[in-house]
Enzyme design. Structure first.
Site, PDB file in Angstrom:
ATOM      1  N   HIS A 109      11.937  11.871  -3.790  1.00 16.42           N
ATOM      2  CA  HIS A 109      12.202  12.410  -2.449  1.00 16.42           C
ATOM      3  C   HIS A 109      13.696  12.406  -2.098  1.00 16.42           C
ATOM      4  O   HIS A 109      14.048  12.508  -0.930  1.00 16.42           O
ATOM      5  CB  HIS A 109      11.415  11.615  -1.390  1.00 16.42           C
ATOM      6  CG  HIS A 109       9.935  11.890  -1.410  1.00 16.42           C
ATOM      7  ND1 HIS A 109       9.020  11.125  -0.737  1.00 16.42           N
ATOM      8  CD2 HIS A 109       9.219  12.878  -2.027  1.00 16.42           C
ATOM      9  CE1 HIS A 109       7.793  11.620  -0.940  1.00 16.42           C
ATOM     10  NE2 HIS A 109       7.902  12.669  -1.722  1.00 16.42           N
ATOM     11  N   GLY A 175       3.106  -0.292  -2.213  1.00 16.70           N
ATOM     12  CA  GLY A 175       3.672  -0.116  -0.877  1.00 16.70           C
ATOM     13  C   GLY A 175       3.753   1.320  -0.406  1.00 16.70           C
ATOM     14  O   GLY A 175       4.756   1.724   0.181  1.00 16.70           O
ATOM     15  N   THR A 176       2.692   2.076  -0.644  1.00 17.44           N
ATOM     16  CA  THR A 176       2.688   3.454  -0.130  1.00 17.44           C
ATOM     17  C   THR A 176       1.342   3.755   0.520  1.00 17.44           C
ATOM     18  O   THR A 176       0.303   3.309   0.042  1.00 17.44           O
ATOM     19  CB  THR A 176       3.063   4.484  -1.212  1.00 17.44           C
ATOM     20  OG1 THR A 176       2.883   5.805  -0.696  1.00 17.44           O
ATOM     21  CG2 THR A 176       2.273   4.331  -2.484  1.00 17.44           C
ATOM     22  N   SER A 177       1.393   4.529   1.616  1.00 16.06           N
ATOM     23  CA  SER A 177       0.184   4.785   2.404  1.00 16.06           C
ATOM     24  C   SER A 177      -0.698   5.866   1.785  1.00 16.06           C
ATOM     25  O   SER A 177      -1.815   6.080   2.244  1.00 16.06           O
ATOM     26  CB  SER A 177       0.562   5.204   3.822  1.00 16.06           C
ATOM     27  OG  SER A 177       1.329   6.399   3.774  1.00 16.06           O
ATOM     28  N   GLU A 203      -2.198  -3.306   2.948  1.00 15.38           N
ATOM     29  CA  GLU A 203      -3.539  -2.986   3.450  1.00 15.38           C
ATOM     30  C   GLU A 203      -4.089  -1.856   2.583  1.00 15.38           C
ATOM     31  O   GLU A 203      -3.329  -1.223   1.850  1.00 15.38           O
ATOM     32  CB  GLU A 203      -3.449  -2.530   4.908  1.00 15.38           C
ATOM     33  CG  GLU A 203      -2.562  -1.306   5.042  1.00 15.38           C
ATOM     34  CD  GLU A 203      -2.084  -1.027   6.461  1.00 15.38           C
ATOM     35  OE1 GLU A 203      -2.446  -1.780   7.369  1.00 15.38           O
ATOM     36  OE2 GLU A 203      -1.354  -0.039   6.615  1.00 15.38           O
TER      37      GLU A 203
END
Ligand code: OAD
Length: 233
Positions: A109, A175-177, A203
């Site tokens: 990115h 650590g990525t949604s 989560e």
């Protein structure tokens, strides 16, 4: 799992959270007080270049106040010591992976410490402010912009990433949604190619169901543990 040789690791904002860099989809859904669409689209850049340039100037300046955490350090160690193929693909535009020492790294990115010429496509290292109208060293046009892949633009290095995913026998997402494609689809690509898949996240993410295994917790704890496990295997 049989001993993997080829590892692809995808990281997102969660790996830098413990270094003090805000994630994108935290409480309120705002990124440093802005909706992502207001600072991360070609339309936003065209409509209000001063706001967009200032926004990334502030993010770039903030890099001087943060440092890699235990997760970045552990991945850099894995990169240095892993004898098989390994590729770290980060969605992050900070430079904490490379400051920790990671070498086999792609910024899909873009990167805050880079400027992109909208005229000729040249990229140059950029550490200070980047006002609209800054001159490109390669072609002389006043068209330098933050080297960030905006929504609707093609991420960098997709051919190399897809090649690595096709050859991977372990894919790890950290650590990525799982909210932004194409990165959110890497797990399915890797599985299709026969890789084991592991998610390390605070989560459950949108794509959790696609992973063979999910470990929940802070990256600063989970990543060093996983790296120890890999290097001991
Ligand atoms: P998000 O902010 O969408 O997601 C961050 C994820 O990290 C969430 O699932 C959190 O639960 C998790 N997380 C937070 N703190 C953590 C910790 N200490 N340890 C482990 N996990 C933690 O960020 P990304 O998925 O990276 O695109 O966002 C993807 C893309 O959306 C970004 O690259 C950016 C944005 O629009 C561009 O800039 C083009």
């Amino acid at each position: 799992m049989t001993s993997p040789r080829n590892i692809v690791i995808l990281t997102g904002a969660g790996i830098s959270a413990e270094s003090g860099i805000a994630t994108f989809r935290g409480p309120g859904g705002l990124w440093e007080g802005h909706r992502v669409e207001d600072v991360c689209t070609p339309e936003a850049l065209a409509d209000d270049p001063v706001l967009v340039h200032r926004f990334y100037d502030a993010r770039r300046a903030a890099l001087a106040t943060v440092a890699p955490n235990a997760a970045h350090v552990a991945l850099a160690r894995l990169d240095a010591e892993w004898l098989g193929e390994l590729l770290i693909v980060t969605q992050n535009v900070d430079d904490l992976h490379e400051r920790a020492g990671a070498k086999r790294l792609l910024h899909m990115h873009g990167a805050l410490r880079s400027a992109l010429c909208a005229g000729c496509g040249a990229q140059e290292t950029w550490t200070g402010d980047l006002p609209p109208g800054s001159l490109c060293a390669a072609c002389g046009a006043a068209k330098l912009r933050p080297d960030i892949v905006f929504f609707g633009e093609m991420p960098y290095d997709m051919a190399r990433i897809e090649q690595a995913l096709a050859a991977a026998d372990l894919f790890v997402s950290i650590g990525t949604s799982g909210a932004v494609y194409p990165a959110a689809g890497f797990v399915q690509g890797a599985r299709h190619a026969g890789a084991e898949t592991l998610e390390l996240n605070l989560e459950r993410s949108g794509g959790s169901g696609y992973f063979h295994e999910t470990r929940l917790g802070a990256a600063g704890v989970l990543v060093p543990e996983w790296v120890e496990q890999m290097l001991a295997s």
